[in-house]
Design an enzyme around this catalytic site. Structure first.
Site, PDB file in Angstrom:
ATOM      1  N   SER A 174      37.346  24.935  49.019  1.00 55.11           N
ATOM      2  CA  SER A 174      38.412  25.286  48.331  1.00 55.11           C
ATOM      3  C   SER A 174      38.740  26.508  47.715  1.00 55.11           C
ATOM      4  CB  SER A 174      38.902  23.937  47.625  1.00 55.11           C
ATOM      5  OG  SER A 174      40.534  24.404  46.871  1.00 55.11           O
ATOM      6  N   TYR A 201      38.758  18.321  40.202  1.00 55.73           N
ATOM      7  CA  TYR A 201      38.977  18.730  41.556  1.00 55.73           C
ATOM      8  C   TYR A 201      38.161  20.308  41.785  1.00 55.73           C
ATOM      9  CZ  TYR A 201      40.545  19.855  46.058  1.00 55.73           C
ATOM     10  OH  TYR A 201      40.599  20.426  47.412  1.00 55.73           O
TER      11      TYR A 201
HETATM   12  N1  LIG Z   1      45.410  20.620  51.620  1.00 47.85           N
HETATM   13  C1  LIG Z   1      44.862  21.532  50.590  1.00 47.85           C
HETATM   14  O1  LIG Z   1      45.591  22.269  50.019  1.00 47.85           O
HETATM   15  C2  LIG Z   1      43.453  21.649  50.455  1.00 47.85           C
HETATM   16  C3  LIG Z   1      43.228  22.802  49.966  1.00 47.85           C
HETATM   17  C4  LIG Z   1      41.740  23.119  49.595  1.00 47.85           C
HETATM   18  C5  LIG Z   1      40.807  22.428  50.053  1.00 47.85           C
HETATM   19  N2  LIG Z   1      41.320  21.198  50.916  1.00 47.85           N
HETATM   20  C6  LIG Z   1      40.055  20.252  51.268  1.00 47.85           C
HETATM   21  O2  LIG Z   1      40.458  19.841  52.736  1.00 47.85           O
HETATM   22  C7  LIG Z   1      39.794  18.521  52.756  1.00 47.85           C
HETATM   23  C8  LIG Z   1      40.596  17.663  53.470  1.00 47.85           C
HETATM   24  O3  LIG Z   1      41.882  17.478  52.650  1.00 47.85           O
HETATM   25  P1  LIG Z   1      43.320  17.481  53.300  1.00 47.85           P
HETATM   26  O4  LIG Z   1      44.110  18.391  52.607  1.00 47.85           O
HETATM   27  O5  LIG Z   1      43.407  17.490  54.918  1.00 47.85           O
HETATM   28  O6  LIG Z   1      43.816  16.103  52.708  1.00 47.85           O
HETATM   29  P2  LIG Z   1      43.929  14.591  53.648  1.00 47.85           P
HETATM   30  O7  LIG Z   1      44.934  14.643  54.577  1.00 47.85           O
HETATM   31  O8  LIG Z   1      44.416  13.649  52.488  1.00 47.85           O
HETATM   32  O9  LIG Z   1      42.745  14.454  53.868  1.00 47.85           O
HETATM   33  C9  LIG Z   1      41.511  13.850  53.347  1.00 47.85           C
HETATM   34  C10 LIG Z   1      40.426  13.201  54.215  1.00 47.85           C
HETATM   35  O10 LIG Z   1      39.482  12.928  53.386  1.00 47.85           O
HETATM   36  C11 LIG Z   1      39.259  11.407  53.694  1.00 47.85           C
HETATM   37  N3  LIG Z   1      38.623  10.442  52.545  1.00 47.85           N
HETATM   38  C12 LIG Z   1      38.806  10.653  51.368  1.00 47.85           C
HETATM   39  N4  LIG Z   1      38.333   9.907  50.621  1.00 47.85           N
HETATM   40  C13 LIG Z   1      37.239   9.335  51.538  1.00 47.85           C
HETATM   41  C14 LIG Z   1      36.130   8.519  51.331  1.00 47.85           C
HETATM   42  N5  LIG Z   1      35.864   7.827  50.219  1.00 47.85           N
HETATM   43  N6  LIG Z   1      35.536   8.084  52.277  1.00 47.85           N
HETATM   44  C15 LIG Z   1      35.709   8.782  53.512  1.00 47.85           C
HETATM   45  N7  LIG Z   1      36.675   9.587  53.778  1.00 47.85           N
HETATM   46  C16 LIG Z   1      37.558   9.864  52.549  1.00 47.85           C
HETATM   47  C17 LIG Z   1      40.397  10.869  54.125  1.00 47.85           C
HETATM   48  O11 LIG Z   1      40.479   9.646  55.318  1.00 47.85           O
HETATM   49  P3  LIG Z   1      40.694   8.121  54.624  1.00 47.85           P
HETATM   50  O12 LIG Z   1      41.833   8.115  53.788  1.00 47.85           O
HETATM   51  O13 LIG Z   1      41.108   7.290  56.014  1.00 47.85           O
HETATM   52  O14 LIG Z   1      39.374   7.779  54.201  1.00 47.85           O
HETATM   53  C18 LIG Z   1      41.112  11.833  54.822  1.00 47.85           C
HETATM   54  O15 LIG Z   1      40.743  11.872  56.240  1.00 47.85           O
HETATM   55  C19 LIG Z   1      39.368  18.098  51.441  1.00 47.85           C
HETATM   56  O16 LIG Z   1      38.073  18.230  51.195  1.00 47.85           O
HETATM   57  C20 LIG Z   1      40.225  18.958  50.438  1.00 47.85           C
HETATM   58  O17 LIG Z   1      39.541  18.955  49.291  1.00 47.85           O
HETATM   59  C21 LIG Z   1      42.368  20.817  50.860  1.00 47.85           C
END
Ligand SMILES: NC(=O)c1ccc[n+]([C@@H]2O[C@H](COP(=O)([O-])OP(=O)(O)OC[C@H]3O[C@@H](n4cnc5c(N)ncnc54)[C@H](OP(=O)(O)O)[C@@H]3O)[C@@H](O)[C@H]2O)c1
Length: 248
Positions: A138, A151
């Site tokens: 991130s 985070y």
């Molecule tokens: N969106 C942003 O602004 C942003 C910015 C920087 C970095 N990121 C990173 O991008 C990645 C994806 O996030 P996103 O933004 O796409 O959010 P998201 O739609 O909430 O996706 C998060 C994913 O992680 C999975 N997950 C969460 N806890 C888990 C667990 N205990 N075991 C297995 N799977 C788990 C969820 O699946 P289930 O709920 O089905 O388990 C979901 O598929 C993350 O690492 C996040 O930190 C996002």
């Protein structure tokens, strides 16, 4: 990493960034396996896509990781790419005593999860041609968002771990860090509607374009995250933290 011919395992493939990247890799003709906790979301993710599969997995559970890794290697011996995308976030105020359960879960999910996943698959991947380990960190790993200190710290630690892993493996498997900016997903309430969020499809398209144009790149840094990624170099860390704090 190669654009085609891969068998890719993506944690956090049931929604958001992981799902969008999974679909783009699959559209290119790769075999893609997604994992997450929500069975219905995983089913939706692979619907109508014959060479996709899913495993239910809670990445905070070391036994579940070991079981899924064993199944993966047995059922998909061509597996050559691990993408650690699963993550959770959460706002918190570290200046007051509070319930730390969500805080601890963030470290377990965002840092211990990828470490355990790599541990479970690294020996297999070392033997596979054109193998890669992809970490989704991130921009807040480079400039912490003061509204989400744990985070941000988990992502800074993930970046550090990734640099060490790359150095120790000497890039076999290749180790790639994708550094997202703020993207419109369900990671945090309000992200989807925020005018400051990059649309998910745009972010995923930009990531794929960079992966294709620069297959040996260590980091995927889209335009919107450059101010964060290079803030230390540019002497901007304090200024960006102050600006973000004013917005919390
Ligand atoms: N969106 C942003 O602004 C942003 C910015 C920087 C970095 N990121 C990173 O991008 C990645 C994806 O996030 P996103 O933004 O796409 O959010 P998201 O739609 O909430 O996706 C998060 C994913 O992680 C999975 N997950 C969460 N806890 C888990 C667990 N205990 N075991 C297995 N799977 C788990 C969820 O699946 P289930 O709920 O089905 O388990 C979901 O598929 C993350 O690492 C996040 O930190 C996002």
């Amino acid at each position: 990493m190669n654009t085609v011919g891969n068998t890719i395992f993506i944690t956090g493939g049931s929604s958001g960034i992981g799902q969008a990247l999974a679909h783009r890799w699959h559209d290119l003709g790769n075999t893609v396996i997604v994992a997450g906790r929500r069975c219905s979301a995983l089913q939706e993710t692979i619907e109508g896509r014959p060479s996709m599969a899913f495993y239910e997995l809670d990445i905070t559970d070391p036994d579940a990781i070991a079981t899924v890794a064993r199944r993966l290697i047995a059922e998909h011996p061509d597996l050559n790419v691990l993408v650690n995308c699963a993550g959770i976030s959460g706002v918190e105020d570290p200046t007051i005593a509070r319930d730390l359960s969500r805080t601890e879960r963030m470290i377990e999910t965002n840092l211990l999860g990828p470490i355990r996943m790599v541990d479970a698959l690294v020996e297999h991947l070392k033997d596979r041609p054109a193998a890669a380990i992809v970490m989704v960190s991130s921009g807040t790993g480079f400039v912490p968002y003061p509204g989400a200190p744990t985070y941000s710290a988990s992502k800074a630690a993930l970046h550090s771990y990734t640099v060490s892993l790359r150095a120790r493996l000497r890039n076999v498997p290749q180790v790639i860090e994708i550094i997202p900016p703020q993207v419109a997903t369900d990671l945090l309430e309000g992200l989807k509607d925020s005018p400051f969020s990059v649309p998910l499809a745009k972010f995923a398209d930009d990531v794929m374009a960079q992966l294709i144009a620069h297959p040996s790149a260590d980091e995927i840094v889209v335009d919107e995250v450059k101010p964060f990624r290079f803030a230390e170099r540019d002497g901007k860390v304090d200024e960006i933290v102050r600006d973000m704090l004013a917005g919390t």
